[in-house]
Design an enzyme around this catalytic site. Structure first.
Site, mmCIF file in Angstrom:
data_model
loop_
_atom_site.group_PDB
_atom_site.id
_atom_site.type_symbol
_atom_site.label_atom_id
_atom_site.label_comp_id
_atom_site.label_asym_id
_atom_site.label_seq_id
_atom_site.Cartn_x
_atom_site.Cartn_y
_atom_site.Cartn_z
ATOM 1 N N ARG A 30 0.863 -1.181 0.000
ATOM 2 C CA ARG A 30 0.000 0.000 0.000
ATOM 3 C C ARG A 30 0.895 1.225 0.000
ATOM 4 O O ARG A 30 1.934 1.244 0.685
ATOM 5 C CB ARG A 30 -0.872 0.046 1.266
ATOM 6 N N ASP A 47 3.928 -0.139 -7.257
ATOM 7 C CA ASP A 47 2.609 -0.476 -7.807
ATOM 8 C C ASP A 47 1.514 0.257 -7.040
ATOM 9 O O ASP A 47 0.348 0.198 -7.410
ATOM 10 C CB ASP A 47 2.382 -1.996 -7.733
ATOM 11 N N GLU A 101 -4.207 7.284 -5.407
ATOM 12 C CA GLU A 101 -4.096 6.545 -6.664
ATOM 13 C C GLU A 101 -5.243 6.973 -7.562
ATOM 14 O O GLU A 101 -6.385 6.893 -7.120
ATOM 15 C CB GLU A 101 -4.191 5.036 -6.405
ATOM 16 N N HIS A 119 -1.506 0.071 -9.475
ATOM 17 C CA HIS A 119 -2.084 -0.886 -8.520
ATOM 18 C C HIS A 119 -2.687 -2.088 -9.265
ATOM 19 O O HIS A 119 -3.901 -2.309 -9.237
ATOM 20 C CB HIS A 119 -3.148 -0.186 -7.652
HETATM 21 O O1 LIG Z 1 -4.415 -4.385 -3.384
HETATM 22 C C1 LIG Z 1 -4.785 -5.476 -3.571
HETATM 23 C C2 LIG Z 1 -5.220 -6.358 -2.546
HETATM 24 O O2 LIG Z 1 -5.420 -5.904 -1.406
HETATM 25 O O3 LIG Z 1 -5.416 -7.538 -2.829
#
Ligand SMILES: O=CC(=O)O
Length: 327
Positions: free
Chosen positions: A244, A268, A273, A292
């Site tokens: 995150r 990522d 975002e 992401h």
């Molecule tokens: O960000 C993606 C997840 O939490 O699976």
């Protein structure tokens, strides 16, 4: 079943489009009567008592007190992915509503994404592609040296399912693997991937050529990597984040990248975002950013959706929810 008899499930739109994939829609509509947030808000009086579940895709819709109060028959919130930092579990549970996620299926793809970011950053794939497709750049081989991955030390912060899968992959790349985690893994798990436990996170930061973040976002890990931690890293090191954005103090990261405190970052995840178009991270050559997409492969996204459908159906039938998240 007639469409009118199907449970009413609330979904949100993302960027003006329904927040699910086109090819998932038919499947979802066989199971649920989908109501978009917009439809709901336009027709609250009629719909509020009918909605029994919320399908949270990419953190949308936001589940707040106002929404919970307005849906008296809500039973299940099914959230895609593993992270549940966007959900106030205590609040949701205080309304008698159960929560589910899709914790296992995302691990493999997210670990692959970690490797992809590490390789792309170390071998300068994005810069190289830009150069290769640009009509007027001259190519000097000496300009294109990267950093070798094999033999390098990878420090994994957070050795849960995803972190461990990264370690399995990194072993095949002949990397030295360090990890830091709340709990040390079993000896046999460590030796299967050749991972060495660092009790102190600082030791891992100081020794790693690549630091990969796979920790869950909690109040304890919020901005875990700040100025001090970045300064502990080697000036030749790369930070990779597949967890995150808020695990990292982004302002400190910008400063560290601008001042060459660390070599590069491959992210990522960011906050927010997407980043605003004028954000300094978008201007740095030593940064790769993806939107992401850790778990974004066709197969995984399809399974995630199936699991969410199963959870909603189980919750509405009063059965145990396959991946219930307890507050
Ligand atoms: O960000 C993606 C997840 O939490 O699976």
């Amino acid at each position: 079943m007639e469409s009118q008899e199907l449970p009413y499930v609330l979904v949100d739109c993302i960027g003006g489009r329904l927040g699910v994939y086109e090819d998932h829609l038919g499947f979802l509509k066989k199971h649920f009567h989908l109501i978009t947030m917009k439809e709901y808000l336009e027709n609250k009086t009629l719909l509020s008592k009918k909605i029994r579940a919320i399908y949270v895709w990419y953190h949308k819709p936001a589940i707040n007190e106002e929404l919970l109060q307005s849906l008296p028959n809500l039973k299940v919130v099914a959230s895609s992915g593993v992270g549940i930092d966007h959900l106030d579990l205590k609040l949701i549970s205080s309304y008698g509503v159960k929560v589910s996620n899709t914790p296992f299926i995302v691990s493999t793809d997210t670990a692959d994404m970690g490797m992809a970011l590490m390789l792309a950053s170390s071998r300068r794939l994005v810069e190289g592609h830009e150069m290769a497709v640009s009509p007027d750049t001259e190519y000097f081989p000496a300009d294109w040296l990267g950093v070798e991955v094999s033999g390098a030390t990878l420090g994994i912060l957070g050795m849960g399912k995803i972190g461990y899968k990264v370690a399995e992959r990194a072993k095949a790349f002949e990397m030295k693997i360090l990890y830091h985690n709340r709990n040390q893994r079993k000896k046999e798990e460590e030796s299967a991937v050749g991972a060495v436990y660092c009790k102190k996170m600082d030791d891992l930061l100081q020794q790693s050529d690549f630091v990969l973040l796979a920790v869950t976002l909690t109040p304890q890990t919020h901005k875990l990597i700040g100025k001090r931690e970045l300064e502990l890293m080697k000036p030749t090191a790369t930070l990779i984040n597949i967890s995150r954005g808020l695990i990292v103090d982004q302002d400190a990261l910008v400063e560290a990248l601008q001042n060459k405190v660390i070599k590069a970052a491959a992210l990522d995840v960011t906050y927010p975002e997407p980043l605003p178009r004028d954000h300094p991270l978008l201007k740095l050559k030593n940064v790769i950013i993806t939107p992401h997409i850790g778990s974004a492969t066709k197969k995984t996204r399809w399974v995630m959706m199936e699991e969410m459908v199963e959870s909603i159906e189980a919750g509405l039938a009063g059965l145990p929810i396959p991946h219930e998240v307890l507050p």
